[in-house]
Design an enzyme around this catalytic site. Structure first.
Site, PDB file in Angstrom:
ATOM      1  N   ASP A  63      12.264  12.856  11.100  1.00 11.87           N
ATOM      2  CA  ASP A  63      13.626  13.342  10.921  1.00 11.87           C
ATOM      3  C   ASP A  63      14.310  12.408   9.923  1.00 11.87           C
ATOM      4  O   ASP A  63      13.903  11.254   9.738  1.00 11.87           O
ATOM      5  CB  ASP A  63      14.372  13.381  12.254  1.00 11.87           C
ATOM      6  CG  ASP A  63      15.501  14.404  12.246  1.00 11.87           C
ATOM      7  OD1 ASP A  63      15.931  14.805  11.148  1.00 11.87           O
ATOM      8  OD2 ASP A  63      15.968  14.791  13.320  1.00 11.87           O
ATOM      9  N   CYS A  64      15.347  12.898   9.277  1.00 10.40           N
ATOM     10  CA  CYS A  64      15.854  12.213   8.092  1.00 10.40           C
ATOM     11  C   CYS A  64      16.464  10.855   8.415  1.00 10.40           C
ATOM     12  O   CYS A  64      17.399  10.749   9.221  1.00 10.40           O
ATOM     13  CB  CYS A  64      16.821  13.120   7.353  1.00 10.40           C
ATOM     14  SG  CYS A  64      15.949  14.565   6.713  1.00 10.40           S
TER      15      CYS A  64
END
Length: 768
Positions: A288-289
């Site tokens: 995830d970012c």
């Protein structure tokens, strides 16, 4: 009809531009016009992909390799490879949330389907796959036009565990079987069904036990989800396993949170051992970012950034959404914390997916989907599917005395509420730019003359100054429709809800208008999560309640079609609607699914919570009635064991056989049910089949094991077959995370029918 006429010139314009736009995209790599690269081994499409990927990786320097480990992968000009942005989104239509996709020019918008929680309420697997197919058509068209990537980080298949979660709207609901079936079907729709070749690459997220964003001072970046092996195996991991094993997804995203003290993106047990090893992922694992940065900077999981880079790649992470690996991986290799071969393995996984997408095959126009262009986006057929999806996802929660459908002879209808004329609200979050909108007010105007008042400035509804005017309108109308609920200011990513009641003064508005209304009063709710509307459920002046979720670009038309009977509602709730009082007993940070009576913990979801509800999971009414009759189902089933070696102790501890010890291939059962429309209106019925295991230590569980959608005209009957796989559907998970088949009587519940199947261990068929 007017909306279709208005969009026609727009569609013709796009169609005319289609071929020009498709031809304008330069090859990502292996350009046949580039004499230096076209003959390289990795460009030879007749070679196996793993051979081509290995050849390319062998040509890269360490620095070049490292710049390919992040979402904004750098170009390699000397090998004729362009830069690539991996991050695009397509949760329920092509979205511009990620930097890989943008709208404009020949692509001003894309079809905005209902939010996932709404589509899940249709319980229609073929619809889920068809939406995926349409979204991938539009995604490929935008890629061909240079406006999107081919790697879409969707769907979100986390279980909707807590009703406050702001991102519950993105999920298929609280049931792991439904979420797993949705995952597999939507992914198949996106990726296509052409063997190794991918139309686009989907991504199931967020692995695992991620369903808290920001609650009571705890956020997703700092949260350590303490999860039992039992809950991980029978709830949190189920949709992801289905996504990988049945959907054959090309990517899985690991989440921000820790699970039992380890960041998911640095846990080899979760990534390397489970996703890739046990489930056999053929694709890449992405963070995830900024979650790699988060595990170092925020969670302080490692002492140095180089250790963090090494830990994630060694654990099985292939791609970092964020800059962290690009900055720190080289020093991790130089410092012997990581081998260059580890980097090579990560690149093999990402490059293989790009090759399966055809990105190394030269001209995009030569690809099987190279003909798709602007004329294939926002087509009438796609927009009609968005309307059909919205119709199928609407749930009729209550209908006193057949208040609905409304008579089309009504002269005037009062349309009131902060969501009565919204557009963008209808597409929820992780959306793009819609082709166009039909608001609830616009939809209702197709059936009756309207008087419109919002009543509140917005869904926060901080004042009641406009309520008198709303009451006057209701007093003079033949019917009153209140369109209330939530929007992204109340529930969204990083916005978990404080409570389950309607915000601000909304409840007051509903009650006052219902008291004043001359004719029938209908409450329409827009939301992703459940709302405690007990007041409305118990108010005799409110004739009917509809839940529309976030119904997409055509949501207003679908709502009106249901209200006036052009569509017979057939949706079912994919999540439990709890009373507000439930929240005091369940901190969002408690990940336990099962009830703990000793501590006053009531459990979560219909499977484990047995307390009062506003509306239960699977609830949904129709304008007609249906009857079920059981035609054929086994009464007794022998469960053969796989070998003599496992027979001695396999059932002694718990009177249950380990699934791994059973010969599962022979244990597929068929249950045949006749469904009849006994009412006076054509309708679509969702058949839900639940099972419960033998009494004893397993008896608290009730689990959905299958569902089927069937359309029936008045008086007609159809036979439906539900396939039940004993090892998958009649098994339970013990406290050690081991899946077992309890021996004894299993009960099936099909509507108002109950049928028992007795499972017995069969030692006679064992082959020594």
């Amino acid at each position: 009809m007017a909306d279709k006429i208005n969009t026609l010139p727009f569609l013709l314009f796009l169609l005319c531009l289609s071929n020009h736009i498709v031809e304008s995209r330069e090859p990502f790599a292996c350009d046949p016009k580039n004499g230096l690269t076209r003959s390289l081994k990795f460009c030879r499409v007749n070679l196996p992909i793993h051979v081509r990927a290995r050849d390319l990786i062998g040509r890269l320097t360490l620095q070049e390799k490292i710049r390919l480990l992040v979402n904004n992968a750098a170009a390699v000009p000397r090998l004729g490879i362009q830069g690539y942005e991996w991050w695009s989104e397509a949760l329920h239509g092509v979205s511009n949330v990620g930097p890989g996709t943008k709208f404009g020019g020949a692509f001003p918008g894309a079809t905005a389907f209902p939010q996932v929680i709404t589509t899940a309420a249709s319980f229609n697997e073929s619809l889920w796959e068809e939406i995926g197919r349409v979204v991938s058509d539009e995604a490929r068209a935008m890629y061909n036009g240079g406006m999107a990537g081919l790697t879409f980080w969707s769907p979100n298949v986390n279980v909707f565990r807590d009703p406050r979660w702001g991102r519950g709207q993105e999920t298929p609901g609280e049931d792991p079987v439904v979420a797993g079936k949705y995952a597999a079907r939507y992914v198949r729709g996106l990726q296509g069904n052409d063997g190794l070749r991918l139309k686009v690459a989907a991504c199931c997220k967020h692995y695992t036990a991620y369903d808290l964003d920001n609650w009571n001072g705890v956020d997703r970046y700092h949260f350590n989800a303490r999860v039992s092996k039992q809950d991980l195996e029978d709830t949190y991991d189920v949709p992801f396993k289905s996504c990988v094993v049945e959907g054959k997804v090309a990517s899985v995203m690991c989440s921000y949170n820790q699970v039992n003290g380890k960041p998911t993106c640095a846990d080899p047990s979760l990534l390397k051992n489970t996703i890739r090893g046990e489930w056999g992922l053929n694709g890449y694992i992405v963070s995830d970012c900024d979650s790699v940065g988060v595990l170092f900077d925020t969670q302080h999981y490692t002492t140095t950034p180089e250790e963090a880079a090494a830990a994630t790649i060694r654990a099985g992470l292939d791609l970092d959404c964020g800059p962290f690996l690009a900055i720190h991986t080289e020093n991790a290799v130089r410092g012997a914390l990581l081998q260059e071969e580890d980097v090579n393995m990560a690149l093999a996984n990402t490059i293989t997916v790009q090759m399966r997408l055809g990105m190394f095959d030269g001209e995009p126009s030569a690809h099987p989907f190279g003909n798709l262009g602007p004329g294939h986006v926002c087509t009438p057929a796609h927009q009609e599917l968005a309307l059909q999806a919205a119709r199928q996802g609407i749930v009729l929660l209550q209908n006193r005395g057949r208040t609905l459908p409304l008579s089309r002879s009504f002269q005037t209808v009062a349309v009131i509420g902060p969501n009565s004329d919204v557009t963008v609200t209808m597409i929820g979050n992780y959306a793009g730019v819609a082709c166009g909108y039909t608001s609830p007010l616009q939809g209702i105007r197709r059936y009756a003359k309207t008087v419109h008042l919002s009543g509140c400035t917005d869904v926060l509804c901080n004042g009641n100054q406009q309520f008198n005017a709303a009451e006057v309108a209701a007093r003079h109308a033949d019917a009153t429709i209140l369109v209330m609920g939530l929007d992204q200011s109340i529930e969204a990513e990083f916005v978990d809800r404080k409570g389950l009641l309607l915000p601000g003064h909304q409840q007051e508005l509903v009650s006052r208008v219902a008291r004043a209304s001359r004719g029938p009063t209908i409450l329409v709710l827009m939301s992703g999560g459940p709302i405690d509307v007990s007041f409305a459920k118990n108010d005799p002046r409110i004739g009917a309640i509809l839940w529309a979720g976030y119904p997409g670009q055509a949501g207003g038309a679908a709502i009106a079609d249901v209200l006036f009977g052009a569509t017979n509602p057939g949706g079912k709730l994919p999540m439990t609607w709890y009373p507000q009082s439930y929240l005091a007993k369940v901190p969002m940070t408690n990940m336990g699914m099962r009830a703990d009576p000793s501590g006053g913990y009531p459990g979560r979801t219909y499977r484990f919570y047995k307390g009062p509800v506003v509306f239960p999971f699977g609830h949904g009414m129709s304008y007609t009635s249906f009857a079920h009759s059981l035609v054929q189902a086994p009464h007794q089933v022998s469960v053969p064991l796989a070998s003599l070696r496992v027979s001695r102790n396999t059932t002694s501890a718990s009177n249950a056989i380990r699934v791994s010890h059973a010969n599962c291939e022979t244990l597929a059962l068929g249950v045949h049910i006749d469904v009849k429309n006994t009412g006076d209106m054509d309708g679509t019925h969702t058949l839900l089949v639940f099972s419960s295991p033998p009494e004893g230590k397993w008896s608290a569980q009730k689990q959905l094991i299958g569902f089927e959608k069937v359309h029936l005209v008045t008086g007609s009957q159809k036979r439906v077959k539900i396939d039940i796989h004993v090892c998958k559907h009649l098994s339970v998970v013990d406290q050690f995370g081991i899946r077992r088949i309890p021996i004894g009587k299993h009960d099936l519940y099909i509507g108002d029918l109950k049928h028992s199947i007795s499972l017995q261990a069969n030692l006679e068929e064992i082959k020594s």
